[in-house]
Design an enzyme around this catalytic site. Structure first.
Site, PDB file in Angstrom:
ATOM      1  N   THR A 116      39.140  19.283  68.479  1.00 48.67           N
ATOM      2  CA  THR A 116      38.845  18.985  69.884  1.00 48.67           C
ATOM      3  C   THR A 116      37.521  18.253  69.980  1.00 48.67           C
ATOM      4  O   THR A 116      36.479  18.773  69.581  1.00 48.67           O
ATOM      5  CB  THR A 116      38.794  20.280  70.713  1.00 48.67           C
ATOM      6  OG1 THR A 116      40.030  20.985  70.564  1.00 48.67           O
ATOM      7  CG2 THR A 116      38.568  19.961  72.186  1.00 48.67           C
ATOM      8  N   TYR A 133      24.711  18.446  70.373  1.00 49.35           N
ATOM      9  CA  TYR A 133      26.172  18.543  70.381  1.00 49.35           C
ATOM     10  C   TYR A 133      26.791  17.244  69.867  1.00 49.35           C
ATOM     11  O   TYR A 133      27.655  17.261  68.982  1.00 49.35           O
ATOM     12  CB  TYR A 133      26.654  18.837  71.800  1.00 49.35           C
ATOM     13  CG  TYR A 133      28.129  18.624  72.019  1.00 49.35           C
ATOM     14  CD1 TYR A 133      29.048  19.587  71.617  1.00 49.35           C
ATOM     15  CD2 TYR A 133      28.601  17.456  72.616  1.00 49.35           C
ATOM     16  CE1 TYR A 133      30.416  19.388  71.812  1.00 49.35           C
ATOM     17  CE2 TYR A 133      29.956  17.255  72.810  1.00 49.35           C
ATOM     18  CZ  TYR A 133      30.854  18.229  72.404  1.00 49.35           C
ATOM     19  OH  TYR A 133      32.201  18.014  72.596  1.00 49.35           O
TER      20      TYR A 133
END
Length: 297
Positions: A116, A133
């Protein structure tokens, strides 16, 4: 019946995926979670017959592969680093953990790995707001391609997903809470020209299931799919629609806030490859918002 391993099932997307996979009735499901994770989103499935839970902080992950004949992994667990998470904790969740899963997958003969990803990580995007991230996920892409020589890999690039039971600190949830449900007197916003491809979570789940079917019936090594509606909508239009549907009196103070320094001004999914599999979204952003605000089925 094939066995599928799912990570991130206690999160927003993962919990919806778990529900969709249970309804699909094609898989036994192994869920990896932490013993201290908030399981409120999946409490109804804790005793489901086809679902087995492992707490990864209590078991060595390899134990799962030894005990279960896993054929497919859907990896949804992620750490956005929005709070005070250290770089190391972000890297552990977003890079080291999936690499370990991939390594064990090769060792134990797992056939399929679905990762994902996010539109933040497209090649032409640079978003320092979630830099830890983004860097961790970009690094993982290199490893996914490396492992694809030995296991079938799909990378799911999600656009701006929204829906019920999302995290309260995310943009759509905040707008819904403040405008539609709390109906605060006013809210400060940017000009709102940023465009996003807003996709309702049920459509994301159906896209994963369609890709699963494709993986089980076709031979390839690595593919990437954009997951969105294919339509970019301005934040101004999206927020205004929340106000209209909810008949809220909240004043929308556009231009009260500046854009972020490296704001992503437009992101839209290219859904041609996904459409070729026979998938299409059922919800545009108006229909999706109506479902959340009015409970429309």
């Amino acid at each position: 019946m094939n066995t599928l391993l799912l990570t991130g099932a206690t999160g927003f997307l993962g919990s919806h995926l778990l529900r969709g996979l249970i309804k699909k009735n094609d898989y036994n499901i192994v869920v990896l979670k932490r013993s201290f994770s908030n399981a409120d989103r999946i409490i109804d499935f804790m005793d489901a017959k086809r679902v087995k839970f492992y707490d990864v902080d209590c078991f060595d992950v390899e134990t799962v592969f030894k005990e279960q004949n896993i054929q497919t992994i859907i990896h949804c667990a992620t750490n956005y680093g929005r709070t005070q998470n250290s770089c190391c904790s972000v890297l552990e969740t977003n890079l080291m953990f999936p690499i370990k899963l991939l390594d064990l997958s090769v060792q134990y003969g797992v056939k399929n790995f679905i990762n994902t990803d996010s539109y933040f990580n497209k090649e032409n995007m640079a978003y320092s707001y979630l830099l830890n991230y983004a860097l961790s996920k970009k690094s993982l892409l290199l490893w996914l391609k490396y492992f694809s020589k030995r296991i079938k890999v799909v990378n799911m690039v999600l656009e701006h997903i929204y829906g019920e039971n999302d995290n309260k600190d995310k943009f759509v949830c905040q707008m819904l809470d403040k405008i539609a449900f709390e109906k605060v007197s006013a809210i400060d916003l940017t000009f709102g020209d940023q465009k996003r491809d807003f996709i309702y979570v049920d459509d994301v789940v159906s896209a994963y299931i369609k890709v699963l079917e494709y993986m089980n019936s076709h031979s390839f090594r690595y593919k990437s799919f954009d997951i969105g509606t294919g339509v970019a909508v301005s934040l101004k239009d999206f927020v205004t629609e929340i106000k209209l549907i909810s008949q809220s009196d909240t004043a929308l103070n556009f231009v009260a806030l500046p854009y972020r320094e490296d704001e992503i001004m437009c992101s839209r999914a290219d859904i041609i490859d996904l459409s070729d599999l026979g998938w299409k979204p059922e919800y545009d952003y108006v229909k999706g918002l109506e479902k959340i605000i009015k409970g429309v089925n």
